[in-house]
Design an enzyme around this catalytic site. Structure first.
Site, mmCIF file in Angstrom:
data_model
loop_
_atom_site.group_PDB
_atom_site.id
_atom_site.type_symbol
_atom_site.label_atom_id
_atom_site.label_comp_id
_atom_site.label_asym_id
_atom_site.label_seq_id
_atom_site.Cartn_x
_atom_site.Cartn_y
_atom_site.Cartn_z
ATOM 1 N N GLY A 226 0.811 -1.212 0.000
ATOM 2 C CA GLY A 226 0.000 0.000 0.000
ATOM 3 C C GLY A 226 0.849 1.269 0.000
ATOM 4 O O GLY A 226 2.039 1.246 0.320
ATOM 5 N N GLU A 245 5.749 -0.997 -6.065
ATOM 6 C CA GLU A 245 4.534 -1.445 -6.760
ATOM 7 C C GLU A 245 3.382 -1.207 -5.801
ATOM 8 O O GLU A 245 3.178 -1.982 -4.860
ATOM 9 C CB GLU A 245 4.647 -2.940 -7.101
ATOM 10 N N CYS A 279 -4.514 -5.100 -6.979
ATOM 11 C CA CYS A 279 -4.077 -3.746 -7.331
ATOM 12 C C CYS A 279 -4.597 -3.299 -8.683
ATOM 13 O O CYS A 279 -4.660 -2.105 -8.952
ATOM 14 C CB CYS A 279 -2.550 -3.666 -7.286
HETATM 15 P P1 NAP Z 1 0.622 -3.270 3.177
HETATM 16 O O1 NAP Z 1 -0.174 -3.183 4.403
HETATM 17 O O2 NAP Z 1 1.258 -2.035 2.638
HETATM 18 O O3 NAP Z 1 1.728 -4.404 3.436
HETATM 19 C C1 NAP Z 1 2.609 -4.813 2.449
HETATM 20 C C2 NAP Z 1 3.870 -5.359 3.093
HETATM 21 O O4 NAP Z 1 4.559 -4.284 3.724
HETATM 22 C C3 NAP Z 1 3.610 -6.403 4.172
HETATM 23 O O5 NAP Z 1 4.601 -7.385 4.129
HETATM 24 C C4 NAP Z 1 3.730 -5.576 5.443
HETATM 25 O O6 NAP Z 1 4.051 -6.329 6.575
HETATM 26 C C5 NAP Z 1 4.872 -4.673 5.048
HETATM 27 N N1 NAP Z 1 5.022 -3.492 5.892
HETATM 28 C C6 NAP Z 1 4.062 -2.821 6.565
HETATM 29 N N2 NAP Z 1 4.623 -1.793 7.241
HETATM 30 C C7 NAP Z 1 5.945 -1.823 6.978
HETATM 31 C C8 NAP Z 1 7.065 -1.038 7.375
HETATM 32 N N3 NAP Z 1 6.930 0.003 8.192
HETATM 33 N N4 NAP Z 1 8.293 -1.361 6.923
HETATM 34 C C9 NAP Z 1 8.449 -2.414 6.092
HETATM 35 N N5 NAP Z 1 7.441 -3.204 5.697
HETATM 36 C C10 NAP Z 1 6.196 -2.907 6.114
HETATM 37 O O7 NAP Z 1 -0.238 -3.858 1.949
HETATM 38 P P2 NAP Z 1 -1.201 -5.124 1.929
HETATM 39 O O8 NAP Z 1 -2.453 -4.774 2.680
HETATM 40 O O9 NAP Z 1 -0.481 -6.373 2.281
HETATM 41 O O10 NAP Z 1 -1.500 -5.177 0.360
HETATM 42 C C11 NAP Z 1 -2.412 -4.350 -0.243
HETATM 43 C C12 NAP Z 1 -1.773 -3.217 -1.024
HETATM 44 O O11 NAP Z 1 -0.797 -3.709 -1.923
HETATM 45 C C13 NAP Z 1 -2.806 -2.522 -1.886
HETATM 46 O O12 NAP Z 1 -2.640 -1.126 -1.811
HETATM 47 C C14 NAP Z 1 -2.487 -3.033 -3.280
HETATM 48 O O13 NAP Z 1 -2.914 -2.192 -4.316
HETATM 49 C C15 NAP Z 1 -1.005 -3.157 -3.228
HETATM 50 N N6 NAP Z 1 -0.525 -4.062 -4.278
HETATM 51 C C16 NAP Z 1 0.177 -3.560 -5.347
HETATM 52 C C17 NAP Z 1 0.587 -4.401 -6.370
HETATM 53 C C18 NAP Z 1 1.366 -3.885 -7.548
HETATM 54 O O14 NAP Z 1 2.019 -4.683 -8.182
HETATM 55 N N7 NAP Z 1 1.312 -2.605 -7.856
HETATM 56 C C19 NAP Z 1 0.292 -5.759 -6.305
HETATM 57 C C20 NAP Z 1 -0.427 -6.229 -5.206
HETATM 58 C C21 NAP Z 1 -0.820 -5.383 -4.198
HETATM 59 P P3 NAP Z 1 2.894 -6.820 7.592
HETATM 60 O O15 NAP Z 1 2.054 -7.748 6.807
HETATM 61 O O16 NAP Z 1 3.651 -7.453 8.679
HETATM 62 O O17 NAP Z 1 2.143 -5.575 8.018
#
Ligand code: NAP
Length: 474
Positions: A226, A245, A279
């Site tokens: 995110g 991404e 996404c």
């Molecule tokens: P997220 O909450 O941003 O988490 C993604 C990853 O980041 C998880 O492994 C999370 O760990 C980690 N993370 C969180 N806080 C962090 C920090 N301070 N430092 C380092 N790592 C940290 O996203 P999500 O809910 O899993 O996924 C949904 C988002 O991903 C959506 O916005 C979606 O659009 C996006 N996405 C983008 C793509 C693309 O290719 N553009 C593809 C798929 C998804 P934890 O799980 O331990 O919190």
């Protein structure tokens, strides 16, 4: 499962339960990794990098090909893992396994195409006797951070190119879905990957993320997730490469001249695939007014056929959201939009983590569902009077990952391709179309850089330039 630190399976006293989002049952537990585990993984990865950079390409290719073969042997087990720890139905999960095998296979193929070119030094006056070239070399240790929604293939998109390019990698998978990542790691190790090249450390991002992101031995952070976490990582990363991404609220334009049935079918699937936690999931559809009512009626009728339920049942079309908290948030956004004048055409209800596929119209400008990323099974329909109006509205957001247009007219298609502020345009499929070798990434808040194996390899390797000053003869 245990986690992987420098190729070794490691346990910790403190663990995290991995829950099935459908009923909250415990699928498995994983260690609650610490900053010290990340530090150890990076120390081993520094050695792992020295191993991988010296492996001949044919050995890396063989390891990745064997990995793909092992994944094929474990196909159903991997699919059940995805559909147990995550939201996807078993049918969606099987598609993801197939794509992840493809991602690893293409990584093996691209490992033989990491080439360079000669440089025309003699184009500069005084450099007549210089000859040279550049080739690409690995950048070192890569930190890979992945989201929950494609828990296998998005990990494969980082590990495959990182290994193919000669790097070492420390991966931190999403805490809610770490098992698919660990199983991919297991396949790589079983295929003969030297252990120090790979770590998969489980643990909460807010506890161990900084240790990975801020460490100067990490030369690149490759992040999928995110915007909030992405922006924080960029602020903390320091001097290293960044691949981002991020999310989107993908727009689709439906012109009156298109095949309407094809557009309906494709957009319904694109809106509700993986419960809209995608996404490139379809969130905003701009429909030419003359066909608006027909499109809307067909779209709602098709949506109402969806069977929502347990992911592992073969006849389920849409599973649960990843957590009940997320399901509650989505319904709150729907209610907020309704209080501002939006109308519900179907859905809008929730039972635990199950949200009915939801279609809305008359969405007011500025509602969260209009301009933010819902990341849930809600789609809004908007009538428009012209392609110009559709493009203008499609662009009026902070995101720009993929866009799509349904039309039978080339002039419409080319106009939209040119005018849409996105990282990729799809014509006559919804935004939810992707093959793993295409360049993938966004503009604006949707990200920085591109994935898609060949393109990831460009990000994960760097050119080294070589110049010979040749002695003059005689
Ligand atoms: P997220 O909450 O941003 O988490 C993604 C990853 O980041 C998880 O492994 C999370 O760990 C980690 N993370 C969180 N806080 C962090 C920090 N301070 N430092 C380092 N790592 C940290 O996203 P999500 O809910 O899993 O996924 C949904 C988002 O991903 C959506 O916005 C979606 O659009 C996006 N996405 C983008 C793509 C693309 O290719 N553009 C593809 C798929 C998804 P934890 O799980 O331990 O919190």
């Amino acid at each position: 499962m245990k986690m992987i630190v420098g190729g070794q399976w490691v346990d910790r006293k403190e663990t995290i339960d991995v829950l099935n989002p459908y009923d909250g049952s415990v699928v498995d537990t994983v260690p609650r990794g610490t900053a010290a585990d990340i530090d150890e993984a990076i120390t081993l990865a520094v050695e792992g990098y020295q191993i991988n950079r010296h492996l001949p390409a044919h050995e890396r290719i063989a390891i990745l090909k064997r990995t793909a073969a092992i994944m094929q042997d474990r196909f159903e087990e991997l699919a059940v893992t995805i559909a147990s720890e995550g939201s996807k139905t078993i049918r969606e999960a099987r598609k993801e396994v197939g794509r992840a095998i493809n991602t690893i296979t293409i990584s093996a193929e691209e490992a033989r195409r990491i080439d360079g070119e000669t440089i025309p030094f003699d184009s500069a006056e005084g450099s007549e006797n210089r000859v040279g070239y550049y080739y690409r070399f690995p950048i070192g240790v890569i930190g890979a951070i992945t989201p929950f929604n494609d828990p296998l293939n998005l990990v494969a998109h980082k590990l495959g190119p990182a290994i193919a390019g000669g790097n070492a990698v420390v991966c931190k998978p999403a805490t809610v879905t770490p098992l698919s990542a660990l199983k991919l790691g297991e396949c790589l190790l079983e295929a003969g990957l030297p252990g120090k090249i790979l770590s998969i450390v489980t643990g909460h991002g807010h506890e161990i993320g900084d240790a990975l992101v801020e460490d100067s031995r990490i030369r690149m952070i490759s992040f999928t997730g995110g915007v909030e976490a992405g922006e924080r990582i960029v602020r903390h990363a320091g001097l290293k490469k960044i691949g981002m991404e991020l999310g989107s609220n993908s727009p689709v334009i439906v012109m009156a001249d298109c095949d309407l049935d094809q557009a309906v079918e494709s957009c319904v699937s694109g809106a509700f695939w993986a419960v809209g936690q995608n996404c490139i999931g379809v969130q905003r559809i701009y429909i030419e007014r003359s066909v608006y009512d027909t499109f809307r009626d067909k779209f709602v009728a098709r949506t109402k056929q969806y069977k929502v339920g347990r992911q592992l049942d073969e006849d389920t079309d849409m599973g649960p959201m990843i957590t009940e908290t997320e399901a509650k948030r989505v319904i709150e956004w729907v209610e907020e939009a309704r209080s501002q004048g939006a109308e519900l055409l179907t859905g809008g209800t929730r039972e635990g983590s199950l949200v009915q596929p939801t279609v809305m119209e008359k969405m007011p400008e500025g509602a969260k569902l209009d301009c933010q990323e819902v990341f849930g099974p809600v789609v809004s329909l908007y009538p428009v009077d012209s392609l110009d109006e559709a493009v203008e509205k499609a662009n009026a957001v902070d995101y720009g990952l993929l866009g799509a247009i349904f039309t039978s007219r080339l002039d419409n298609a080319f106009y939209a391709i040119e005018a849409m502020d996105v990282g990729g345009m799809i014509v006559n499929d919804s935004t939810d179309y992707r093959v793993d070798l295409m360049p993938f990434g966004g503009v604006k808040k949707s990200g920085l850089g591109r994935e898609g194996i060949k393109f990831s390899l460009m990000e994960m390797t760097e050119p080294k330039m070589v110049c010979f000053n040749l002695p003059r003869r005689g």
